[in-house]
Design an enzyme around this catalytic site. Structure first.
Site, PDB file in Angstrom:
ATOM      1  N   THR A 156       0.875  -1.194   0.000  1.00 19.75           N
ATOM      2  CA  THR A 156       0.000   0.000   0.000  1.00 19.75           C
ATOM      3  C   THR A 156       0.903   1.232   0.000  1.00 19.75           C
ATOM      4  O   THR A 156       1.356   1.649  -1.051  1.00 19.75           O
ATOM      5  CB  THR A 156      -0.967   0.020   1.204  1.00 19.75           C
ATOM      6  OG1 THR A 156      -0.240  -0.173   2.409  1.00 19.75           O
ATOM      7  CG2 THR A 156      -2.020  -1.046   1.064  1.00 19.75           C
ATOM      8  N   LYS A 182       3.913  -7.010   3.981  1.00 21.86           N
ATOM      9  CA  LYS A 182       3.681  -5.621   3.605  1.00 21.86           C
ATOM     10  C   LYS A 182       3.381  -4.837   4.875  1.00 21.86           C
ATOM     11  O   LYS A 182       2.947  -5.400   5.892  1.00 21.86           O
ATOM     12  CB  LYS A 182       2.545  -5.486   2.605  1.00 21.86           C
ATOM     13  CG  LYS A 182       1.169  -5.885   3.052  1.00 21.86           C
ATOM     14  CD  LYS A 182       0.365  -4.886   3.830  1.00 21.86           C
ATOM     15  CE  LYS A 182       0.254  -3.555   3.129  1.00 21.86           C
ATOM     16  NZ  LYS A 182      -0.581  -2.634   3.992  1.00 21.86           N
ATOM     17  N   THR A 193       1.004  -9.223  12.531  1.00 21.23           N
ATOM     18  CA  THR A 193       1.514  -8.050  11.834  1.00 21.23           C
ATOM     19  C   THR A 193       0.496  -7.582  10.813  1.00 21.23           C
ATOM     20  O   THR A 193      -0.618  -8.084  10.746  1.00 21.23           O
ATOM     21  CB  THR A 193       2.814  -8.375  11.101  1.00 21.23           C
ATOM     22  OG1 THR A 193       3.269  -7.193  10.452  1.00 21.23           O
ATOM     23  CG2 THR A 193       2.584  -9.451  10.050  1.00 21.23           C
ATOM     24  N   GLU A 279       6.752   4.515   7.292  1.00 22.29           N
ATOM     25  CA  GLU A 279       6.385   5.752   6.600  1.00 22.29           C
ATOM     26  C   GLU A 279       7.314   6.902   6.995  1.00 22.29           C
ATOM     27  O   GLU A 279       7.390   7.286   8.160  1.00 22.29           O
ATOM     28  CB  GLU A 279       4.920   6.089   6.886  1.00 22.29           C
ATOM     29  CG  GLU A 279       3.989   5.147   6.113  1.00 22.29           C
ATOM     30  CD  GLU A 279       2.531   5.293   6.461  1.00 22.29           C
ATOM     31  OE1 GLU A 279       1.713   4.750   5.712  1.00 22.29           O
ATOM     32  OE2 GLU A 279       2.210   5.942   7.467  1.00 22.29           O
ATOM     33  N   ASN A 403       0.827  10.776   5.667  1.00 21.67           N
ATOM     34  CA  ASN A 403      -0.446  10.500   6.315  1.00 21.67           C
ATOM     35  C   ASN A 403      -1.449  11.629   6.214  1.00 21.67           C
ATOM     36  O   ASN A 403      -2.636  11.440   6.462  1.00 21.67           O
ATOM     37  CB  ASN A 403      -0.209  10.088   7.762  1.00 21.67           C
ATOM     38  CG  ASN A 403       0.297   8.680   7.802  1.00 21.67           C
ATOM     39  OD1 ASN A 403      -0.385   7.770   7.365  1.00 21.67           O
ATOM     40  ND2 ASN A 403       1.532   8.507   8.261  1.00 21.67           N
TER      41      ASN A 403
END
Lengths: 408, 408
Positions: A156, A182, A193, A279, A403
């Site tokens: 993603t 992922k 996870t 991220e 985000n």
């Protein structure tokens, strides 16, 4: 860019006898990207799974748990990205069921022999028609060598695909383990996870496979955090096809240990890959908490540090702001903590002892450690024999950017 | 800029009979800024305090707790900014004691009648000489009207000074309440806040003052968070000088309730001011959690939302990313939570019910609520009668910037 995450090469991820992987572009959220994965599993394979503890667990997680109770054997996984099918109520369950039915028809198996997985935006209805239309392409694409394609199809906000492999010997036979995962944000797995699938051709009975899965999870995926948010869709699936030609493992003997250790290595590599691709991450941080009363309190201290936005932003700035680390240890909620006994090392540098800054410590030493992309710290509680290791990343402008923009 | 925090005007903060405030520029961390505050308290005043639960509590917090046990009465507060005197071991305790001694000499009182407070960088030694040299200026500056100066002298990363005042009637006499606070980052008070001082000329006995302090703390400073980090120095001090000419409050009667309600108003205004001035804040967010089994579980849900970096960044982007809110409710750790009963309102818009998106909800409605600087949400758990309200702010690029730069 991910922190020290080596690019995958096709020959570094080994095929597993009994497993085929096929991907398709189903245009679920964005056009022209791999977003659908079908995995077929040979008859007689053992499958075990752990899932998110989030009460708002996604519809596919609910269905996976149901299907794993069945004794007729799991024969396929189906994974879509672009939509998490979470927070979708009755509609979500129906559409997850329809996904399993579509797969079951193509493969001539029962719907309850299919495990469905979804990842992506929460609270949006699963585009079941797109999935149904994409499945024939995935079926045509099935091949035992498509592990890296599979890793790409489940991404993603991940920047890089994540896969890992090991070869070991069990009872003189070669056994292979391969896995993909992922995850990049909403990472604070609790009993599982984001999405991770590991397969081996080892032969092991179901009870021991379940036990092995739990042991490995506790030391890999449950030791990482990016942002402290536990996802609605976390799933970790372990498959043993039994196609390696050794006798089945049915006790906790040397063979069990060899297999567990190798699977743990793969799981830790995949878990760390998620953090390295966290991220906005610019640093990979290892937090070792030692000499605590028990593993739970070591983990509490580790996660208090790993979740602190103040510490994570200081790491981003390569600033050895040790006071923030002390503050986090202090609010971790450890009973009767004697702060004068605590020692804190940044890399190999002793920075805190006796409740204050170590006399030998200089700011230059701290800065030298902080400027590297891989940083480790050790916290010695000096009150027991338990240890824990937690992996996390820093908090950068890009975390906010990613985000603040994700849905648009 | 702080979110809807009105600038203070000199006549909006009322003097309290029995309290004088003096400030000085002691050059503790930066030259030429107000960084030292001395508060004198009339003889016979009652003083009550709550402090951080952080195990690495600062040296002045340790000393405050000691001095409050003494029965001879607190007569002065001394506050420095620029250095937290936390994580400083034995040296920190010595220097906090020396600070109290310096004040006691100037005021001809005992050292244990002084409460010391420090705020600023952790793990650095308190520059006691600078404090000692600055105190005579603070003494000369003493005046009952210097509340706003006092609010400015205790700031660190705060952009705006924070003060609040109320006038009430108790038994037909006018009673005044004024308070100041500081705080912007490392804000997740646990039994107390960063630094907050509230004084009243009301007359109340010590037992009831202590009780009132705890009641008010639970509904004000313990309901806010900026970044989930509990400071080493949190302190909230309440002073009642007894100079208003009413009979002493010595039972939980109507007068007690009037006083408590007014002090709570001041405390909530100050607590909210800390959030409005939260590091990098662009939104002020009110999270009301209703119909839970008990207050504790409502707070758990509220703080799970308020601490989520994913939710906070979405608020920064004015993005009604409701899935992230559901995920946080789901991982808040509430036992036997039935997600199908939960209702979520954004402003007045029903956005979630029956485990999924409300049928009536449109994205446009959500965006309309999110674009304002003041956003409220209500979560109805629909399983009991308890409620809690939590206040927080969003997470912006500037939060990262401020905390990546703070020490330099």
């Amino acid at each position: 860019m991910p922190v020290n995450l080596k690019p995958l090469t096709i020959d570094s991820i080994f095929p597993i006898k009994g497993i085929s992987l096929g991907i398709a572009k189903a245009h679920i959220k964005k056009p022209n990207r791999k977003d659908l994965l079908l995995v077929t599993i040979a008859e007689g394979s053992k499958v075990s799974g752990v899932f998110t503890q989030n009460a708002f667990c996604a519809a596919p997680v609910f269905l996976c748990k149901e299907h794993l109770k069945n004794t007729s054997g799991i024969r396929a996984l189906v994974v879509n990205t672009g939509c998490a099918n979470a927070g979708t109520g009755e509609d979500g369950i129906l559409k997850a069921k329809e996904t399993c039915e579509a797969v079951s028809k193509l493969l001539s198996i029962e719907p309850h022999q299919v495990l469905p997985f979804s990842t992506g935006v929460i609270l949006e209805s699963l585009p079941i028609d797109k999935i149904r239309n994409g499945l024939p392409d995935a079926l045509k694409n099935l091949d035992s060598s498509h592990w890296i394609d599979a890793a790409e199809a489940i991404m993603t906000t991940d920047i890089a695909p994540k896969a890992a492999s090991r070869k070991i010997k069990i009872k003189d036979k070669e056994v292979v383990i391969s896995g993909v995962s992922k995850g990049s944000g909403m990472i604070h797995p609790n009993m599982a996870t984001m999405l991770s699938f590991i397969a081996t051709d080892a032969s092991i009975n179901q009870i021991l496979l379940d036990k092995l899965l739990k042991e490995v999870t506790g030391e890999s995926f449950n030791c990482i955090t990016v942002d402290g948010d536990t996802s609605t869709n976390d799933s970790f699936i372990l498959i043993a096809t039994g196609k390696a030609e050794h006798d089945e493992i049915n006790q906790e003997d040397k063979s069990y240990e060899i297999l567990r250790d190798a699977i743990r290595e793969v799981a830790i590599e995949l878990a760390q890959a998620i953090v390295r691709d966290g991220e906005g991450a610019t640093k990979f941080i290892t937090i070792q908490v030692e000499s605590g009363l028990d593993n739970a309190e070591c983990r509490k201290v580790g996660f208090a540090i790993a979740h602190s936005p103040l510490i994570k932003t200081a790491f981003f700035a390569s600033d050895p702001n040790l006071g923030r680390i002390l503050a986090a240890i202090g609010y971790a909620g450890i009973e009767s903590l004697d702060i004068t006994k605590i020692q804190l090392f940044l890399g190999n540098v002793l920075v805190v002892e006796k409740g204050g800054r170590a006399i030998s410590y200089t700011e230059t030493q701290g800065q030298e450690v902080m400027k590297h992309p891989e940083i480790s710290m050790r916290i010695l509680l000096n009150r027991g024999n338990a240890n824990a290791t937690i992996w996390t990343c820093d908090f950068s402008y890009d975390y906010v950017k990613i985000n603040a923009d994700y849905r648009t």
